[in-house]
Design a protein around this motif. Structure first.
Motif, PDB file in Angstrom:
ATOM      1  N   LEU A   1     -16.526   8.553 -13.173  1.00  0.00           N
ATOM      2  CA  LEU A   1     -15.288   8.580 -13.956  1.00  0.00           C
ATOM      3  C   LEU A   1     -14.097   9.066 -13.143  1.00  0.00           C
TER       4      LEU A   1
ATOM      5  N   SER B   1     -13.061   5.559 -11.722  1.00  0.00           N
ATOM      6  CA  SER B   1     -12.920   4.425 -12.636  1.00  0.00           C
ATOM      7  C   SER B   1     -11.950   4.782 -13.753  1.00  0.00           C
ATOM      8  N   ASP B   2     -11.060   3.860 -14.084  1.00  0.00           N
ATOM      9  CA  ASP B   2     -10.242   4.071 -15.274  1.00  0.00           C
ATOM     10  C   ASP B   2     -10.959   3.426 -16.462  1.00  0.00           C
ATOM     11  N   PRO B   3     -10.738   3.926 -17.680  1.00  0.00           N
ATOM     12  CA  PRO B   3     -11.517   3.442 -18.827  1.00  0.00           C
ATOM     13  C   PRO B   3     -11.309   1.964 -19.141  1.00  0.00           C
ATOM     14  N   HIS B   4     -10.112   1.439 -18.935  1.00  0.00           N
ATOM     15  CA  HIS B   4      -9.845   0.041 -19.281  1.00  0.00           C
ATOM     16  C   HIS B   4     -10.681  -0.904 -18.422  1.00  0.00           C
ATOM     17  N   THR B   5     -10.650  -0.725 -17.091  1.00  0.00           N
ATOM     18  CA  THR B   5     -11.433  -1.609 -16.233  1.00  0.00           C
ATOM     19  C   THR B   5     -12.928  -1.345 -16.364  1.00  0.00           C
TER      20      THR B   5
ATOM     21  N   PHE C   1      -9.783   8.033 -24.310  1.00  0.00           N
ATOM     22  CA  PHE C   1     -10.602   7.346 -23.299  1.00  0.00           C
ATOM     23  C   PHE C   1     -11.355   6.189 -23.941  1.00  0.00           C
TER      24      PHE C   1
ATOM     25  N   ASP D   1      -9.092   3.208 -24.741  1.00  0.00           N
ATOM     26  CA  ASP D   1      -8.790   2.396 -23.566  1.00  0.00           C
ATOM     27  C   ASP D   1     -10.011   1.603 -23.115  1.00  0.00           C
TER      28      ASP D   1
ATOM     29  N   ARG E   1      -6.958   3.646  -4.072  1.00  0.00           N
ATOM     30  CA  ARG E   1      -7.022   3.308  -5.493  1.00  0.00           C
ATOM     31  C   ARG E   1      -6.493   1.904  -5.796  1.00  0.00           C
ATOM     32  N   SER E   2      -6.190   1.130  -4.779  1.00  0.00           N
ATOM     33  CA  SER E   2      -5.692  -0.223  -5.012  1.00  0.00           C
ATOM     34  C   SER E   2      -6.106  -1.128  -3.864  1.00  0.00           C
TER      35      SER E   2
ATOM     36  N   LEU F   1     -13.984  -2.686  -9.196  1.00  0.00           N
ATOM     37  CA  LEU F   1     -13.734  -2.106 -10.512  1.00  0.00           C
ATOM     38  C   LEU F   1     -13.645  -3.153 -11.618  1.00  0.00           C
ATOM     39  N   ASP F   2     -13.149  -4.343 -11.296  1.00  0.00           N
ATOM     40  CA  ASP F   2     -12.855  -5.335 -12.333  1.00  0.00           C
ATOM     41  C   ASP F   2     -13.319  -6.727 -11.902  1.00  0.00           C
TER      42      ASP F   2
END
Length: 332
Positions: free
Chosen positions: A59, A62-66, A103, A106, A182-183, A191-192
């Protein structure tokens, strides 16, 4: 807001209010079971995956949306590997008490956003408390005509071995995340990931793939599943292996084997499949129509086993084949 303030049924009501009713859904969220009406002359394909905090995701990275999107994507990739049209999903969560409702909001928005992209309807699931980390369990259901479903067990000697897209980016993305990035393309692919649903359907419905699997545990590990179940072997030419310039650059900068991540990294969610040599042009045309690149990387052999040749024409011996949950890493 804390989850204990909202309650289990409050959370379910909050989620179900965002769910659209899709085709084939007679009764969705709200009863003891969903009622689904299959399409005429179709079989149902079912797949399930678990994502466990500390094993599959962190966590802090990772962000919750992705994370919500990826939770569904890995299941849709399994359906894509058999040429199925995704239809429905069930989502079950074991939730730590410290996880805020924001969380979860999202997370479910991400899950439902990917579901909307592939016309998938969430029809049920379960929730419970977790004394450990977050546990995500997703079941996805798809449909296809029984004669068009592609299996792992039907590769034949002389078939070409092909793979969509590029390999190794997801594993590179994880490494970069752990280094503080982070990108970037590789991070996004980890991540996605985007499941190759349309590509799988096109290959299946045109009868182009003689066998197929998605690349989740690593190219070599997943190809070995096809070889074992089909009773055949394979030769791969590593000079043809598709991997990004970013992956190549990072391997060179680190002074390591450039083939390690593309061959054994995993979580690329590309389609690895076999096809008759005389249908290669049809394969390329079918995948070009949905914007998916494809590369021939080898051929199926009658003799069992997997042989690899490096760009110089010498035998290549990998240190590992891919990921194995109970053995950590499967040795070559």
């Amino acid at each position: 807001m804390k989850l204990e303030e909202l309650g289990e049924f409050g959370f379910i009501d909050r989620l179900s209010g965002r769910v659209r009713k899709g085709p084939g859904v007679v009764l969705g969220i709200g009863d003891d079971a969903a009622i689904l009406a299959p399409a005429v002359e179709q079989v149902t394909l079912a797949t399930a995956d678990m994502l466990v905090e500390g094993v599959h995701f962190d966590l802090a990275l990772s962000d919750p949306h992705t994370l919500g999107r990826k939770s569904l994507a890995v299941n849709l990739s399994d359906l894509a590997a058999m040429g199925a049209h995704p239809r429905h999903a069930l989502l079950s969560l074991a939730i730590p008490p410290t996880l805020p409702v924001e969380f979860l909001d999202d997370f479910t928005r991400g899950f439902l956003s990917l579901a909307g992209e592939f016309n998938v309807t969430l029809v049920g699931g379960d929730t419970c408390a977790s004394k450990g980390g977050l546990v995500i369990s997703v079941t996805a259901l798809g449909e296809q005509h029984p004669d068009m479903v592609v299996r792992r067990s039907t590769a034949c000697s002389g078939d070409l071995v092909l793979v969509t897209g590029s390999l190794g980016d997801s594993s590179l993305g994880l490494e970069l995340l752990m280094q503080g990035f982070r990108s970037g393309r590789a991070v996004e692919r980890h991540l996605d990931p985007l499941p190759r649903v349309e590509a799988g359907i096109r290959l299946a419905e045109a009868g182009l793939a003689t066998s197929m699997i998605d690349v989740s545990d690593g190219l070599l590990a997943d190809l070995t599943h096809i070889l074992d179940l089909s009773g055949v072997g394979a030769r791969l030419d590593l000079a043809r292996l598709p991997f990004s310039e970013e992956c190549r650059h990072h391997a060179s900068a680190a002074g390591r084997d450039p083939f390690a991540l593309p061959l054994a990294g995993g979580e690329d969610y590309e389609l690895l499949f076999t096809a008759l040599p005389e249908r290669e042009a049809e394969v390329r045309s079918a995948l070009a129509a949905c914007g998916v690149p494809v590369t021939v990387i080898g051929e199926i052999t009658a003799v069992g086993g997997l042989s690899l040749t490096d760009p110089g024409g010498k035998p290549y011996h990998p240190e590992r084949l891919g990921y194995n949950h109970f053995g950590a890493i499967r040795d070559a």
